[in-house]
Design a protein around this motif. Structure first.
Motif: not given
Lengths: 302, 670, 191, 156
Positions: B470-472, B490-493, B499
């Motif tokens: 989920k995109v931060a 910015r996202v956690e893959d 990140v």
């Protein structure tokens, strides 16, 4: 008394200029603020790590002491200027309501030492009081030298709006920006105004903790800020006092002044800079900015 | 007055108690044999029996047989909720020649076995409820269902694909249909789309022929730019008031030549076109889109010079000439319709992405919603189908963020069901039209439909990037040179566990579906209810998915919950069939739970007259008593509760019946 | 965390504490760990997650799996700066920052935190100072922490300390409240 | 306390919202305390004070009234009428020696299963704490004739 004032430990040390300027500004606005007698530490983040319940009890003692000052009124407004104190006190209130067992123990514990507790204190941040109680009109009317031409990056930090948004928008707060506009400053639009400065990590794990502060300053500077305005002693310390260490670690010199928003207000009000703790800054405000403030003042009729 | 003498001819009543196991649903918790034994000890109970499935054929046959054999005069079935099988067993009674209202249903499944932890407690609770009903049923009266003629005609509220399809099905079956649409044109959201997933049919190509058929159909009246303002009556006999808002162009006189638009003093369109979500421009006199139905222009008084200043050369009026189709003095017009049934197909709204500032909508110009991109991709849209950023450039890379305003307790908890698929579709179209690198940021890919998973597979093959996380945040904060002047996601893959920061030129927010902003008001208008989240509530989630708790009012499409086009059309067809089943009856039976007033006890205080929400009670000046106009009574029982003398009563909920039930539920309970 | 070339990467069920998730869920902040959908928004927004051995999302997964030792020994919880960005963005309203506090407490109780890592030491020093005096003095506190963990840093920080002193921003005075005993009684009675 | 007091509760629920919610609790297999006996009426506006008093008189330790959310009444505003009656009755209850807390009115929407569970559980716990109802002077009720009629038939 208009408000009770909870100073917090930092006001006796690193954050002394915040207290000085806050008091000076409130005096100038004719708002009375009385220090809470025999206040203790709010517990901050560290205490929570060791014992949540005791942390809540610790903060709650201040709340109970504050209720004593209510003078029979229904509640009392207490200003907490440091973000960690502000959150620590509000969090204690929430925990006491959200976790009834904890609430019961804390209330009983307080009563056992003679402090009655009804959870009726309103914890207020100075920004909240300035913008919602006093209002921009009254503030603007007190301005002697508009901060015209000064580009301010308003930095709110984390704990004013998170996790509880009590007086401003959680995602993109605006109170400080509006306040700065009211005293004639120009604000920088940047997406990092609530990104963490690193908190206590700057001291404990500087290589990573300081990077957070460094990132903030770099972006503020890139966007043309002359000065960063903060609302928390720890944020101010991290962003300002560690710039030397940042230069050593990251090989880049920033030299960006970082002040308390109350100090800028005081300057705009034309208060003597010593009363605002300006001399305590490591990175002084550039002379040309200060002189422009004064020049601008001459053109403004109040 | 009631009392068991009225329907037993002086003989003591004989009650039959039939207790259902419902497989293990009831018997797994309630000790049914023990309850049967207990029922046998109750006064007037002539027989008590149990069976595995009382609603099945053998179960029903057993009840009918026992009614005859034991000469039963009262019937009691302890099984599931009366909302499920009350009708079934009333029919059984009827077929065995007992008046169906001498029956009482006891809900020992939803109210007992399914909600009670302990078996003993459940058994005791079931006993108490059966005792309550056995007391209550003594006071039941013979009643006849109210019968009313059914009026022909149906109002369909909402002219999206659901309303259009339902209207066509019914009109083809010979039913008179009034299609009410609040926007200037029918077509709904589907008319805004470019292609449809997973087949990539052009939405206009499949929708506009249906819209034209609606316009030409002799059995359909389209009331566009109109809203339902009042609904009264009941199943088979609804009165619906519709407000036609002024469009300042007389529909009957307009031939759709659009010369008025040409002749407007504004030579170029310069006001944001609502249909294009502000991405395109229109004049003060305009049609929302070329294929609009009805093809009648309208004037926006906010932007029209004539309305604003009263001093306009009125090119439109001149252009219309003798046809005289422009009427600046047009006012609201109220149309009254009398129909037998209503279909509510009011659709959905999309999530307002500016509620999540961390995704930058409304802050950064190149952050779009999925619906806006549909307009950009649409050949008849503001850019003629070319995807251009607001600065006129083609995007080199595009990030599509899923679940914006869905699956999030801070906004909407539900999965909006269509976003995964429309995101895939947009990804495909963006890649096809612009050649951009496309990144999909998803939490879970939900592709459970015919050909849907295959479409996902196709996208994977096409080289679209899928990043699970989920995109931060979306920001213009650059940390590296290639991020300068772009939007950074910015996202956690979460599959890699790292990140990532991905710079793109365009961000598409796959906004979720929400109930219409005025859903609450609509429920009040039609007397239907909302489920959690304000979606309209169906009568039963499985067995009556298009009915509502208000008889004669049906639901179609996304107003009941997020739905894609195939599901919407299927549901619209179902709703149409249900309405036809209603309107093709000449007579409708209505539950006889109406009030009645015993003149002998009425003191003429008139308390009930003022309280009745339907003005069904009036005061007879001559007799000095209150009189009920029964067809208007909808059976709430407020009058019965308020009557100080007990003269006003409610069938099926008479004082004696309720008192007996309460007493039976309590007295002697251990 | 850098993996050794042949480090074993497998978890046997027997190594897990199947009750750990429930225990954490019973603590303030842990209430909603079982609602997590592993979307990663917390870790995406967290400014510190890029330095953590496990991202907050993975910590939640580990809690639920019962990986007690790994969760409590990880640096993650100690790198949390309590900025609450995760708590605010979490689509399941998990109070992740509070969850980190819960883990910190467990780690301290069980002595499982990483040794010579300064943050737990700071927390303990802080706790003891406040318990005794009711207030802290930043200067004294920091000095004590460095003495315990890394005395060399104290020397390196000496110039910063000197500047703070010179600007009147640091005091080495011991701060305390008047009613110390009252406070201690209160703190003893709770918990 | 050696044995816990188990109160007897009557729940009078409206057909459209609160009874639907009670059904939904069932279909969702959510458990709650078994003390409540549910009576269905079409609208909470049908519930008169005497019916409630009758329940107390017949041995109920608590009475729960369930209606639709304000504005959601199937019959326009029957729930408001219920609210007015309950408010008034609560003021009268002490005269009969009945604590007003033994009567509770709640708005529970048709899809509010969890709400329903919480309400029933909360009310059960509350009445359990209050202990059994001991009526000093049983309220005199309008349908004395009905009372007699009921007992006559049942005992016949």
């Amino acid at each position: 008394m208009d408000y009770l004032y909870y100073p917090g430990c930092s006001s006796k040390g690193n954050g002394i200029a915040y207290e000085e300027s806050l008091k000076a500004v409130f005096d100038a606005l004719d708002v009375r603020m009385d220090e809470l007698p025999d206040w203790n530490c709010c517990g901050a983040t560290s205490y929570m790590s060791v014992d949540e319940w005791k942390a809540v009890a610790l903060a709650a003692r201040n709340l109970g002491l504050a209720e004593r000052q209510a003078d029979g009124k229904d509640g009392v407004d207490m200003i907490a200027a440091c973000s960690a104190c502000y959150l620590g006190l509000i969090r204690a209130q929430r925990y006491i309501t959200d976790y009834p067992e904890l609430g019961k123990q804390v209330t009983a514990g307080l009563e056992a030492v003679g402090i009655s507790f009804k959870n009726r204190v309103r914890i207020r941040h100075p920004l909240d009081v300035l913008m919602n109680d006093i209002g921009t009109e009254r503030i603007a009317s007190r301005v002697k030298h508009k901060l015209a031409g000064m580009k301010v990056a308003c930095y709110y930090g984390c704990q004013i709006v998170r996790p509880y948004a009590t007086f401003d928008d959680q995602q993109s707060p605006v109170m400080m920006d509006r306040l700065m506009a009211a005293i004639g400053a120009e604000t920088v639009n940047w997406p990092l105004k609530t990104r963490c400065c690193g908190g206590s990590l700057s001291g404990t794990v500087p290589e990573t903790g300081l990077r957070l502060s460094f990132i903030l300053l770099k972006e503020a500077k890139k966007r043309g800020a002359d000065v960063v305005a903060t609302a928390c002693p720890l944020c101010q310390f991290n962003l300002e006092c560690n710039q030397g260490e940042m230069r050593r670690l990251f090989g880049e010199s920033l030299d960006l002044p970082v002040v308390y928003f109350t100090q800028l207000m005081g300057l705009a009000f034309g208060l003597p800079s010593r009363a605002l703790g300006i001399q305590r800054l490591f990175i002084p405000l550039p002379a040309h900015l200060l002189s422009r403030v004064q020049e601008g003042g001459r053109n403004v009729r109040v | 007055m009631s009392g068991f003498n009225s329907s037993t001819n002086g003989h003591p009543p004989r009650i039959g108690v039939f207790i259902c196991h419902c497989g293990t649903n009831i018997a797994g918790k309630v000790n049914v044999p023990e309850v049967v034994e207990f029922a046998r000890t109750l006064p007037f109970v002539a027989v008590a029996k149990e069976y595995k499935y009382m609603c099945s054929d053998p179960g029903q046959e057993m009840i009918k047989h026992d009614i005859q054999q034991y000469g039963l005069t009262r019937l009691l079935v302890a099984a599931c909720s009366p909302h499920i099988h009350e009708e079934t067993f009333r029919k059984v009674a009827s077929e065995a020649s007992i008046n169906p209202f001498l029956f009482q249903m006891v809900n020992i499944r939803e109210l007992v076995s399914w909600v009670t932890e302990d078996g003993h407690e459940a058994t005791e609770k079931a006993k108490a409820m059966i005792r309550a009903a056995a007391k209550r049923v003594l006071f039941h009266d013979e009643l006849e269902p109210k019968k009313y003629p059914v009026k022909p005609g149906v109002v369909v509220v909402g002219g999206g694909i659901a309303g259009i399809h339902a209207a066509l099905v019914m009109a083809d079956a010979g039913e008179r249909v009034y299609l009410v649409e609040r926007e200037p044109s029918i077509g709904g959201h589907m008319a805004m789309f470019d292609k449809t997933f997973p087949t990539l049919d052009c939405a206009a190509c499949i929708l506009t022929p249906k819209m034209t058929t609606v316009r030409r159909h002799p059995n359909i009246t389209v009331l566009s730019y109109s809203e339902v303002v009042e609904v009264s009556g009941f199943v088979g006999n609804f009165k619906v008031k519709v407000k036609k808002k002024p469009r300042y162009v007389v529909e009957e006189k307009c031939v759709g030549c659009y010369e008025c638009i040409e002749a407007c003093v504004f030579k170029e369109p310069r006001f944001p076109n609502e249909f294009d979500l502000g991405l395109g421009k229109r004049k003060p006199i305009y049609v929302p889109f070329p294929q609009a139905v009805p093809p009648v222009p309208m004037i926006d008084p906010e932007t029209c010079i004539q309305f604003r200043t009263g001093k306009c050369p009125k090119g439109c009026v001149n252009a219309c000439g003798d046809r005289d189709g422009i009427d600046f003095d047009q006012k609201d017009e109220i149309v009254e319709l009398e129909v037998g049934g209503i279909i509510v197909a009011t659709g959905f709204d999309t999530f307002d992405a500016s509620r999540l500032p961390y995704y930058g909508y409304g802050i950064y110009p190149n952050v779009y919603t999925g619906l806006e991109v549909e307009r950009l991709l649409n050949a008849s849209g503001p850019t003629g189908g070319e995807v251009l950023l607001r600065n006129g450039q083609k995007p080199q890379s595009v990030g599509i963020i899923h679940c914006v305003g869905s699956r999030d307790e801070n906004t909407n908890r539900w999965c909006s069901r269509v976003c995964c698929m429309y995101s895939l579709k947009l990804a495909h179209l963006m890649k096809e039209r612009t050649g951009a690198e496309v990144y999909n940021f998803y939490i879970d890919i939900r592709a459970p439909g015919k050909g849907y998973e295959e479409f996902y597979d196709r996208l994977l093959q096409e080289g679209v990037h899928f990043i699970r996380g989920k995109v931060a945040e979306v920001s213009d904060w650059a940390m590296t040179p290639d991020e300068e002047n772009r939007l950074v996601i910015r996202v956690e893959d979460t599959l890699i566990g790292m990140v990532r920061r991905i710079p793109v030129d365009m961000v598409i927010l796959s906004v979720g579906l929400e109930p219409q902003r005025d859903a609450q008001e609509v429920t009040k208008l039609f007397n239907i209810s909302c489920s959690t989240g304000n979606w309209f509530m169906e009568r039963h989630p499985k067995l009556a998915p298009v009915s509502t708790m208000s008889a004669g009012i049906y639901l179609a499409g996304a107003c009941q919950g997020p739905k894609d086009i195939p599901d919407t059309v299927a549901q619209a067809g179902a709703a149409a069939a249900e309405v036809l089943a209603l309107t093709h009856k000449s007579v409708i039976e209505v539950e006889p739970n109406t009030a009645f007033i015993d003149e002998r006890y009425c003191s003429g205080c008139q308390i009930c007259v003022g309280l009745c929400p339907y003005s069904a009670i009036y005061y007879d000046e001559e007799k000095k008593v209150a009189v009920l106009n029964e067809p208007l009574c909808l059976g709430c029982g407020v009058c019965a509760a308020a009557c100080p003398s007990g003269a006003a009563q409610q069938h099926l909920f008479q004082d004696e019946q309720l008192y007996a039930e309460i007493e039976g539920a309590l007295v002697g309970v251990g | 965390m850098v993996q050794q070339p042949h480090q074993r990467r497998i978890k046997y069920q027997a190594e897990l504490d199947s009750d750990f998730g429930r225990q954490i869920a019973a603590m303030p902040g842990g209430e909603k760990v079982y609602s997590c959908i592993q979307c990663g928004a917390c870790s995406g927004i967290c400014p510190m997650s890029i330095y953590m051995d496990y991202s907050p999302r993975r910590i939640i997964a580990m809690i639920r799996a019962g990986m007690k030792n790994d969760a409590l020994r990880s640096q993650t919880v100690w790198l949390c700066a309590s900025c609450y960005a995760c708590s605010v963005i979490c689509p399941r309203q998990i109070k992740i920052t509070d969850l980190m506090y819960a883990l910190k407490q467990r780690a301290i109780q069980e002595g499982a935190y990483p040794k010579r890592f300064p943050i737990p030491v700071l927390a303990r020093e802080f706790f003891q100072t406040v318990q005794r005096d009711g207030r802290t003095s930043e200067g004294r506190l920091i000095a004590r922490v460095y003495l315990r963990t890394n005395p060399w840093r104290l020397l390196k920080q000496a110039s910063l300390g000197y500047r703070l002193l010179r600007h009147g921003r640091m005091s080495m005075r011991r701060e305390s409240i008047r009613s110390r005993e009252e406070l201690q009684t209160l703190l003893r009675s709770v918990g | 306390m050696d044995e816990q007091f188990e109160p007897k509760l009557i729940g009078i629920l409206c057909n459209w919202c609160s009874y639907m919610a009670a059904d939904l609790v069932g279909t969702s297999r959510i458990r709650y305390a078994p003390n409540i006996r549910i009576i269905r009426v079409m609208c909470s506006g049908r519930i008169e004070s005497q019916l409630i008093l009758w329940a107390f008189r017949s041995g109920a330790d608590g009475v729960l009234i369930g209606g639709c959310n304000p504005g959601d009444c199937h019959y326009q505003e029957g729930n408001y009428k219920a609210l007015r009656r309950v408010t008034l009755l609560k003021q009268m209850l002490p005269q009969f020696g009945i604590e007003p807390e033994r009567l509770r009115l709640d708005w529970i929407c048709a899809s509010c299963a969890e709400e329903m569970r919480k309400t029933v559980e909360g009310f059960t716990a509350q009445i359990r704490n209050l202990g059994p109802l001991r009526l000093q002077t049983p309220p005199l009720l309008k349908p004395i004739k009905i009372e007699m009629e009921v007992s006559r038939h049942v005992e016949a």
